[in-house]
Scaffold this motif. Structure first.
Motif, PDB file in Angstrom:
ATOM      1  N   CYS A 282       8.310  86.516  84.734  1.00  0.00           N
ATOM      2  CA  CYS A 282       9.483  86.943  85.520  1.00  0.00           C
ATOM      3  C   CYS A 282      10.712  86.154  85.074  1.00  0.00           C
ATOM      4  CB  CYS A 282       9.217  86.722  87.005  1.00  0.00           C
ATOM      5  SG  CYS A 282       7.675  87.461  87.608  1.00  0.00           S
ATOM      6  N   PRO A 283      11.268  86.454  83.905  1.00  0.00           N
ATOM      7  CA  PRO A 283      12.320  85.594  83.352  1.00  0.00           C
ATOM      8  C   PRO A 283      13.587  85.539  84.203  1.00  0.00           C
ATOM      9  CG  PRO A 283      12.083  87.628  82.058  1.00  0.00           C
ATOM     10  CD  PRO A 283      10.933  87.577  83.007  1.00  0.00           C
ATOM     11  N   GLN A 284      13.934  86.645  84.846  1.00  0.00           N
ATOM     12  CA  GLN A 284      15.185  86.621  85.612  1.00  0.00           C
ATOM     13  C   GLN A 284      15.051  85.735  86.847  1.00  0.00           C
ATOM     14  OE1 GLN A 284      16.985  90.098  87.854  1.00  0.00           O
ATOM     15  NE2 GLN A 284      18.156  90.147  85.958  1.00  0.00           N
ATOM     16  N   SER A 285      13.928  85.825  87.512  1.00  0.00           N
ATOM     17  CA  SER A 285      13.672  84.974  88.661  1.00  0.00           C
ATOM     18  C   SER A 285      13.612  83.513  88.244  1.00  0.00           C
ATOM     19  CB  SER A 285      12.347  85.386  89.306  1.00  0.00           C
ATOM     20  OG  SER A 285      11.937  84.445  90.261  1.00  0.00           O
ATOM     21  N   ASN A 286      12.926  83.255  87.143  1.00  0.00           N
ATOM     22  CA  ASN A 286      12.784  81.868  86.674  1.00  0.00           C
ATOM     23  C   ASN A 286      14.140  81.268  86.331  1.00  0.00           C
ATOM     24  OD1 ASN A 286       9.683  82.639  84.878  1.00  0.00           O
ATOM     25  ND2 ASN A 286      10.020  82.178  87.018  1.00  0.00           N
ATOM     26  N   THR A 287      15.082  82.111  85.932  1.00  0.00           N
ATOM     27  CA  THR A 287      16.444  81.664  85.652  1.00  0.00           C
ATOM     28  C   THR A 287      17.222  81.475  86.950  1.00  0.00           C
ATOM     29  OG1 THR A 287      16.388  82.923  83.587  1.00  0.00           O
ATOM     30  CG2 THR A 287      18.564  82.245  84.394  1.00  0.00           C
ATOM     31  N   ASN A 288      17.200  82.493  87.826  1.00  0.00           N
ATOM     32  CA  ASN A 288      18.021  82.464  89.038  1.00  0.00           C
ATOM     33  C   ASN A 288      17.697  81.282  89.940  1.00  0.00           C
ATOM     34  OD1 ASN A 288      19.574  84.743  88.569  1.00  0.00           O
ATOM     35  ND2 ASN A 288      18.129  86.118  89.578  1.00  0.00           N
ATOM     36  N   ILE A 289      16.398  81.074  90.185  1.00  0.00           N
ATOM     37  CA  ILE A 289      16.069  79.988  91.108  1.00  0.00           C
ATOM     38  C   ILE A 289      15.626  78.745  90.326  1.00  0.00           C
ATOM     39  CG2 ILE A 289      15.808  81.325  93.232  1.00  0.00           C
ATOM     40  CD1 ILE A 289      12.849  81.424  92.853  1.00  0.00           C
ATOM     41  N   ALA A 290      16.122  78.698  89.080  1.00  0.00           N
ATOM     42  CA  ALA A 290      16.040  77.496  88.241  1.00  0.00           C
ATOM     43  C   ALA A 290      14.628  76.938  88.132  1.00  0.00           C
ATOM     44  CB  ALA A 290      17.006  76.422  88.782  1.00  0.00           C
ATOM     45  N   SER A 291      13.666  77.844  87.986  1.00  0.00           N
ATOM     46  CA  SER A 291      12.278  77.374  87.911  1.00  0.00           C
ATOM     47  C   SER A 291      11.965  76.793  86.539  1.00  0.00           C
ATOM     48  CB  SER A 291      11.325  78.531  88.238  1.00  0.00           C
ATOM     49  OG  SER A 291      11.557  78.977  89.556  1.00  0.00           O
ATOM     50  N   GLY A 292      12.433  77.472  85.490  1.00  0.00           N
ATOM     51  CA  GLY A 292      12.155  77.003  84.133  1.00  0.00           C
ATOM     52  C   GLY A 292      11.938  78.196  83.213  1.00  0.00           C
ATOM     53  N   ILE A 293      11.338  77.951  82.042  1.00  0.00           N
ATOM     54  CA  ILE A 293      11.103  79.035  81.078  1.00  0.00           C
ATOM     55  C   ILE A 293       9.624  79.051  80.704  1.00  0.00           C
ATOM     56  CG2 ILE A 293      11.776  80.091  78.913  1.00  0.00           C
ATOM     57  CD1 ILE A 293      14.294  78.344  78.919  1.00  0.00           C
ATOM     58  N   ALA A 294       8.956  80.118  81.042  1.00  0.00           N
ATOM     59  CA  ALA A 294       7.519  80.216  80.747  1.00  0.00           C
ATOM     60  C   ALA A 294       7.302  80.403  79.240  1.00  0.00           C
ATOM     61  CB  ALA A 294       6.919  81.397  81.508  1.00  0.00           C
ATOM     62  N   PRO A 295       6.294  79.741  78.683  1.00  0.00           N
ATOM     63  CA  PRO A 295       6.028  79.852  77.239  1.00  0.00           C
ATOM     64  C   PRO A 295       5.238  81.118  76.895  1.00  0.00           C
ATOM     65  CG  PRO A 295       4.500  78.295  78.224  1.00  0.00           C
ATOM     66  CD  PRO A 295       5.402  78.771  79.339  1.00  0.00           C
ATOM     67  N   VAL A 296       5.918  82.251  76.908  1.00  0.00           N
ATOM     68  CA  VAL A 296       5.214  83.535  76.731  1.00  0.00           C
ATOM     69  C   VAL A 296       4.561  83.637  75.356  1.00  0.00           C
ATOM     70  CG1 VAL A 296       5.465  86.032  76.776  1.00  0.00           C
ATOM     71  CG2 VAL A 296       6.773  84.636  78.327  1.00  0.00           C
ATOM     72  N   ARG A 297       5.231  83.097  74.336  1.00  0.00           N
ATOM     73  CA  ARG A 297       4.612  83.131  72.998  1.00  0.00           C
ATOM     74  C   ARG A 297       3.249  82.448  73.023  1.00  0.00           C
ATOM     75  NH1 ARG A 297       4.864  86.224  69.340  1.00  0.00           N
ATOM     76  NH2 ARG A 297       7.136  86.112  69.195  1.00  0.00           N
ATOM     77  N   ARG A 298       3.167  81.378  73.734  1.00  0.00           N
ATOM     78  CA  ARG A 298       1.903  80.652  73.876  1.00  0.00           C
ATOM     79  C   ARG A 298       0.861  81.529  74.560  1.00  0.00           C
ATOM     80  NH1 ARG A 298       0.042  75.898  76.285  1.00  0.00           N
ATOM     81  NH2 ARG A 298      -1.766  75.399  74.983  1.00  0.00           N
ATOM     82  N   PHE A 299       1.256  82.197  75.642  1.00  0.00           N
ATOM     83  CA  PHE A 299       0.319  83.093  76.346  1.00  0.00           C
ATOM     84  C   PHE A 299      -0.221  84.138  75.365  1.00  0.00           C
ATOM     85  CE2 PHE A 299       3.298  82.783  80.355  1.00  0.00           C
ATOM     86  CZ  PHE A 299       2.966  81.445  80.520  1.00  0.00           C
ATOM     87  N   LEU A 300       0.698  84.708  74.586  1.00  0.00           N
ATOM     88  CA  LEU A 300       0.292  85.782  73.668  1.00  0.00           C
ATOM     89  C   LEU A 300      -0.603  85.233  72.564  1.00  0.00           C
ATOM     90  CD1 LEU A 300       3.650  87.784  73.390  1.00  0.00           C
ATOM     91  CD2 LEU A 300       1.625  88.351  74.752  1.00  0.00           C
TER      92      LEU A 300
END
Ligand code: GUN
Ligand code: FE
Length: 404
Positions: A267-285
């Protein structure tokens, strides 16, 4: 991503038969719809969205998760105890989703069983395919938005039974909000309900650092956050499971998700808006974990999965530039995959034009984004992800049925 220009997409009985340069003789008798010149793509999947948060999207975006929940989210969700309020708000939500690119949605309701049934009715009436959850919370929540433990389980059981078989495209999903709001006893009861009714599960995981530290205090017996769900049988394996965010999931948690087939809703937009961080999607893939996209409205302000695709690419670039140069950014084609087949596979065969998939189809409208020179089809699609509004869609089909 495969691109075909000036081809025929053949559909019969609500199912994709294939994409052909000429109509095969066996399909010659089918009705023909001519969308020459338009982009035609598979329908999109939103793996994580909150129905009751739709009406306050774009507000309180200067707060972090736990503060945002207490200040804005819980007081708003408490209003859905009133069925009339729920009906009005959920109709707005469902009718807007209908006009956008989302065909499949996995949706949080509130703790109220009647309101959640109304949400299911509105999504069914909107023609969408959805999993919808009555939320469970029996601790760390305000007095007017908290359930007693046994009532939470009893209401969930009643809600499952009352909605069983009531809808053709909308199904229930167990929805413990997240570990901080669910006691061990409640999780145990939800585990029992899962086994009795064989329901899928959705929740939140490793979204925010303050949340994770709190879970460590609340659940000292768990090896890591996700293990706290698994201890109650609510974390993959035979149980189809979606966990939203996973921004800070460690090696062990990711390996467990990979082993147990748990989906991550990125959920990149949520992670940006509420300043959660950046998930390592490349790693997941790279690890082979199942990943789809979530708007996470109202952490995310837009319900558009096209926007989410563009933002998945954008935040992956920031992460690569600023955090970890070993993880290449996502490409537009990869983000497109996540928003179509990546998340769509949670619903079975959806999100692709391969033979045997559901005929979930979008015909895109680029009229509000004119261009000067000829672009390739792939370039037009990339551009569309960035430039489209929430409703730049000409036609939408779900399982072969035209919604508009
Ligand atoms: N964690 C627990 N509840 C929520 C919610 O409503 N939104 C988000 N983004 N995270 C949560
Ligand atoms: Fe969420």
């Amino acid at each position: 991503m495969t691109v075909k220009k000036d081809h025929y997409l053949v559909v019969s009985a609500g199912t994709i038969q294939g994409v052909f340069p000429q109509v095969p003789a066996e399909f010659a008798g089918l009705e023909m719809l001519d969308y020459t010149g338009h982009l035609v793509i598979p329908g999109l999947t939103d793996l994580h969205i909150h129905g009751p948060q739709y009406v306050f999207r774009g507000l309180s975006m200067d707060r972090e998760l736990l503060d945002w929940l207490n200040f804005r989210t819980f007081p708003e969700e408490a209003k859905y105890r009133d069925p009339e309020y729920a009906r009005r708000a959920y109709r707005l939500f469902a009718q807007d989703l209908r006009q956008g690119g989302t065909v499949n949605a996995v949706v949080f309701g509130t703790i109220h069983k009647e309101g959640t049934r109304i949400l299911m009715e509105e999504l069914e009436a909107a023609g969408l395919r959805a999993y919808v959850g009555k939320v469970n919370m029996d601790r760390n929540s305000p007095d007017d938005y908290r359930e007693e433990t046994e009532d939470s389980a009893a209401d969930t059981r009643a809600w499952i039974q009352e909605t069983a078989g009531a809808f053709s495209q909308v199904k229930p999903i167990l929805t413990p909000r997240f570990l901080p709001t669910c006691s061990d006893r409640l999780m145990e009861l939800l585990g029992q309900l899962q086994r009795e009714f064989a329901l899928p599960v959705q929740s939140h995981l490793s979204e925010n650092q303050g949340e994770i530290a709190w879970v460590r205090e609340l659940c000292p017996q768990a090896d890591f956050y996700g293990d706290g769900y698994q201890r109650f049988g609510l974390f993959g394996g035979d149980v189809p499971t979606i966990m939203a965010h996973c921004v800070y999931s460690g090696e062990e948690e990711l390996l467990r998700m990979k082993e147990r087939g748990v989906y991550i809703a990125h959920c990149p937009q949520s992670n940006t808006n509420i300043a959660s961080g950046i998930a390592p999607v490349r790693r997941f893939l790279d690890m082979g974990i199942r990943v789809g996209l979530g708007s996470d409205v109202a952490g995310g302000h837009s319900a558009s999965i096209f926007r989410t695709m563009a933002e998945a690419v954008q935040v992956s670039k920031l992460r690569w530039r600023l955090v970890d140069q070993t993880l290449r950014p996502l490409t537009a084609a990869e983000a497109f995959y996540l928003g179509t087949e990546g998340g769509g596979s949670f619903f079975g065969r959806s999100g692709s034009f391969q033979k045997g998939y559901a005929a979930d189809i979008l015909v895109l409208d680029e009229s509000r984004m004119p261009y000067m020179e000829e672009l390739t089809v792939a370039e037009r699609l990339e551009r569309y992800l960035y430039l489209c509004g929430e409703k730049d869609i000409l036609h939408k089909f779900v399982g072969g049925r035209m919604l508009f």
